[in-house]
Design an enzyme around this catalytic site. Structure first.
Site, short mmCIF file in Angstrom:
data_model
loop_
_atom_site.label_atom_id
_atom_site.label_comp_id
_atom_site.label_asym_id
_atom_site.label_seq_id
_atom_site.Cartn_x
_atom_site.Cartn_y
_atom_site.Cartn_z
N CYS A 122 51.99 1.85 11.65
CA CYS A 122 52.88 1.04 12.48
C CYS A 122 52.18 0.39 13.67
O CYS A 122 52.74 -0.47 14.33
CB CYS A 122 54.06 1.88 12.96
SG CYS A 122 55.00 2.64 11.61
N HIS A 255 56.92 -1.40 19.13
CA HIS A 255 57.18 -1.13 17.72
C HIS A 255 58.64 -0.74 17.54
O HIS A 255 59.18 0.08 18.29
CB HIS A 255 56.26 -0.02 17.23
CG HIS A 255 56.63 0.50 15.88
ND1 HIS A 255 56.81 -0.34 14.79
CD2 HIS A 255 56.85 1.76 15.43
CE1 HIS A 255 57.14 0.39 13.74
NE2 HIS A 255 57.16 1.66 14.10
N ASN A 285 62.83 -0.07 10.69
CA ASN A 285 61.40 0.07 10.98
C ASN A 285 60.61 -0.56 9.85
O ASN A 285 60.61 -0.05 8.72
CB ASN A 285 61.06 1.56 11.12
CG ASN A 285 59.60 1.81 11.48
OD1 ASN A 285 58.75 0.95 11.34
ND2 ASN A 285 59.31 3.03 11.90
#
Length: 328
Positions: A122, A255, A285
């Site tokens: 990520c 993020h 996500n």
């Protein structure tokens, strides 16, 4: 010789989301058919996620990446021939090799550009953006295409409620151009491999068979605690390096993992939530795609404007984290 321009500026952005939208209610219904109980309320209260985009089976990361790249090139008024560096951040490559970046290059027709993948989960886009910035600062590239792209639905255990509700698929891209004034003003990258077990997909293909566990596994509480701590420290470090006070940052793009993380991070940094770009409610996500997706969405909605300071942050499996401060 021409004038060597030693800075990198973001010249264009683009993004792509698979057309299939799965709401929390739809996902809860699908999971109920497998004997797994969840609900829209349960997911929203814990994460802030309301829906996600899921690619159809057989759709690859390079396909999503290429579509986002074409948008970014169009936005930057650049052609594939101008690109001399392609970096794709992904944890879900099409193949072991060639790299997804090479596959994107083939689809775009930018023959001759250096092309490779970055794997920092990520944090991948922040890592890739920093790498491309370094190439341009060193005079090794003049026009770089940086992409974060994932088909995370392909590595989810759909019987694990604690992870399968969190993720989605998508891609985001930026074009970086050499310039005589800094766009990327500061960057900070870090990792702690001793924390690998809190977020991993510890399987692979060896000798023609899957070995280990091929699905994503996460210790949610450990990740939450680590994420807030390291992102706060990283944000302060890049602002200090750039000589930009936190109250001079116009937009934060952390993020997009969990709304609670974003709220706590903003509170610790003293940044109003009105200045934090939030897309996880729509996209969930998307790992390495989350930051460039959010950047593109906010630009196209007219929120992020030329001259503004944008703080982009990633945190993910590895354990990896990093920040980039850019002036648009």
């Amino acid at each position: 010789m021409g004038v060597i321009m030693k800075y990198a500026q973001i010249a264009g952005t683009g993004s792509y989301l698979p057309p299939r939208v799965v709401s929390n209610d739809m996902l809860a219904e699908e999971l109920a058919g497998r004997g797994i109980e969840t609900s829209d309320q349960w997911i929203v209260e814990r994460t802030g996620i309301r829906q996600r985009h899921i690619a159809e089976r057989g759709v690859t990361t390079s396909e999503l990446a290429t579509k986002a790249a074409r948008q970014a090139l169009e936005d930057a008024e650049a052609t594939a021939d101008e690109i001399d560096l392609i970096i794709v951040a992904t944890s879900t490559p099409d193949f072991v090799f060639p790299s997804t970046a090479c596959l994107v290059q083939g689809k775009l027709g930018s023959v001759g550009a250096a092309a490779f993948d970055v794997q920092a989960v990520c944090s991948g886009f922040v890592y890739a953006l920093t790498t491309a910035d370094s190439f341009i600062r060193a005079g090794r590239a003049r026009c770089a295409l940086v992409i974060g792209a994932e088909v995370f639905s392909s590595i989810l255990d759909w019987s694990d409620r604690s992870t399968c509700v969190l993720f989605g698929d998508g891609a985001g891209a930026v074009v970086l151009r050499a310039a005589d004034e800094p766009g990327i003003k500061a960057a900070s990258l870090h990792a702690d491999g001793s924390q690998m077990k809190i977020l991993c997909a510890a399987g692979n293909v060896a000798y023609g068979q899957v070995t280990g566990d091929p699905f994503l596994r996460m210790d949610g509480q450990a990740v939450f605690k680590q994420a807030v701590t390291v992102l706060e420290k990283s944000a302060r470090a890049v602002c200090e390096e750039a000589g930009v006070a936190l109250d001079q940052v116009d937009w934060m793009i952390p993020h997009q993992a969990n709304l609670r993380i974003l709220n706590m991070l903003a509170r610790k940094l003293g940044v109003p939530m009105e200045q934090v770009v939030v897309t996880l409610d729509r996209h969930a996500n998307t790992s390495a795609a989350s930051v460039p997706l959010a950047l593109d969405v906010a630009r196209r909605e007219g929120r992020i404007l030329p001259g503004q300071h944008v703080l982009m942050q990633g945190v993910g499996g590895g354990f990896t984290w990093g920040s980039v401060l850019a002036r648009m």
